[in-house]
Design a protein around this motif. Sequence first.
Motif, PDB file in Angstrom:
ATOM      1  N   SER A  56       0.834  -1.196   0.000  1.00 48.26           N
ATOM      2  CA  SER A  56       0.000   0.000   0.000  1.00 48.26           C
ATOM      3  C   SER A  56       0.876   1.255   0.000  1.00 48.26           C
ATOM      4  O   SER A  56       1.596   1.528   0.955  1.00 48.26           O
ATOM      5  N   ARG A  57       0.778   2.043  -1.080  1.00 47.47           N
ATOM      6  CA  ARG A  57       1.563   3.269  -1.173  1.00 47.47           C
ATOM      7  C   ARG A  57       1.133   4.296  -0.129  1.00 47.47           C
ATOM      8  O   ARG A  57       1.919   5.157   0.274  1.00 47.47           O
ATOM      9  N   LYS A  58      -0.127   4.197   0.309  1.00 53.05           N
ATOM     10  CA  LYS A  58      -0.620   5.111   1.330  1.00 53.05           C
ATOM     11  C   LYS A  58       0.140   4.944   2.645  1.00 53.05           C
ATOM     12  O   LYS A  58       0.244   5.883   3.442  1.00 53.05           O
ATOM     13  N   LEU A  59       0.676   3.754   2.856  1.00 52.65           N
ATOM     14  CA  LEU A  59       1.379   3.458   4.104  1.00 52.65           C
ATOM     15  C   LEU A  59       2.888   3.621   3.990  1.00 52.65           C
ATOM     16  O   LEU A  59       3.619   3.245   4.917  1.00 52.65           O
ATOM     17  N   THR A  61       4.963   5.731   4.699  1.00 54.33           N
ATOM     18  CA  THR A  61       5.317   6.876   5.535  1.00 54.33           C
ATOM     19  C   THR A  61       6.242   6.380   6.650  1.00 54.33           C
ATOM     20  O   THR A  61       6.273   5.176   6.948  1.00 54.33           O
ATOM     21  N   ASP A 300      -6.288   2.958   9.079  1.00 56.72           N
ATOM     22  CA  ASP A 300      -5.558   2.879   7.813  1.00 56.72           C
ATOM     23  C   ASP A 300      -4.972   1.490   7.600  1.00 56.72           C
ATOM     24  O   ASP A 300      -4.999   0.948   6.492  1.00 56.72           O
ATOM     25  N   ALA A 304      -6.048  -1.103   4.559  1.00 53.86           N
ATOM     26  CA  ALA A 304      -5.024  -1.629   3.663  1.00 53.86           C
ATOM     27  C   ALA A 304      -4.931  -3.149   3.765  1.00 53.86           C
ATOM     28  O   ALA A 304      -4.731  -3.848   2.763  1.00 53.86           O
TER      29      ALA A 304
END
Length: 322
Positions: A56-59, A61, A300, A304
């Motif tokens: 997951s690119r959202k994660l 971070t 999140d 994911a």
Amino acid sequence: MNISEASNNSGSVTEFILLGFPCRREIQILLFVIFSLIYLLTLMGNTSIICTVWSSRKLHTPMYILLANFSFLEICYVSSDVPKMLTNIISQTKSISFAGCLLQFYFFFSMCATEGYFLSAMSFDRFLAICRPLHYPTIMTHHLCAQLVVSCWVGGFLSILIPAILMSRVPFCGPNIIDHFFCDLGPLLALSCAPVPKTTLTCATVSSLIISITFLYILGSYTLVLCAVLWVPAVSSRNKAFSTCASHFLVVSLFYGSVMVMYVSPGSRSHPGTQKFVTLFYCMATPFFNPLIYSLRNKDMKDALKKVLGAPSNEISKNTEK
């Protein structure tokens, strides 16, 4: 089971006998099944977090990169002693070589130290995100995150290097029976043929410093975070910050609570039963519960994870709305 002392020509111990859990055969088989199940679920849970963060690119971070590395650490941590423990439960000999015992000691306690450093790094990340939100993107860059990850791994293995070298020089001439399920510090020192005050003092000092410094830093960070969260005007933002930090602090409490009972509380080492139970808790229970704590309390991560597992999109949206 043969528990005779294994010695070479010079009279020094060449292997140790790990008594583990001396009980009836039926109980040992039951323990083997239970511990094997917990071990497999721990591997699956932490692997799922790594795969979820990776996919997951959202994660992508710093917070989740640290979490993925922490999950990989938990896999290494639980694998440093549990497979040998499972083998000894169903084995008749229950032996471990001298070199194997020292390696197990080194890797297990290196993982313990690394876990303390990673928990400190994760608390530092949450401190910056909540107490310094405007400066967070410029301070917690991917470069700094990578430096923190490398420092935690390298620092953990370097911290235990001197105690491991000193333990390799401790004279063992018998008996070679360890009333434990792995090569722990206290039982090993108890088998020394001669007093080793320098080794005992060094090991106690290193472990106490790692535990106390990292715990006090984490406690201080989350105290500042709590003060900052209480001043957040928006209820939704406050609840989200509370939820994230509560997950982290719950993991910290599970790990340090059991470790302090074992290595800081006086008198705990004199009771083999208590020693085994507490050690079992922080070497098996905490790696098992950590994926559940992080995945169930983080929206999140849950969203994911459902995507990775192929959950229907409408189900994901329902959970997101909640």
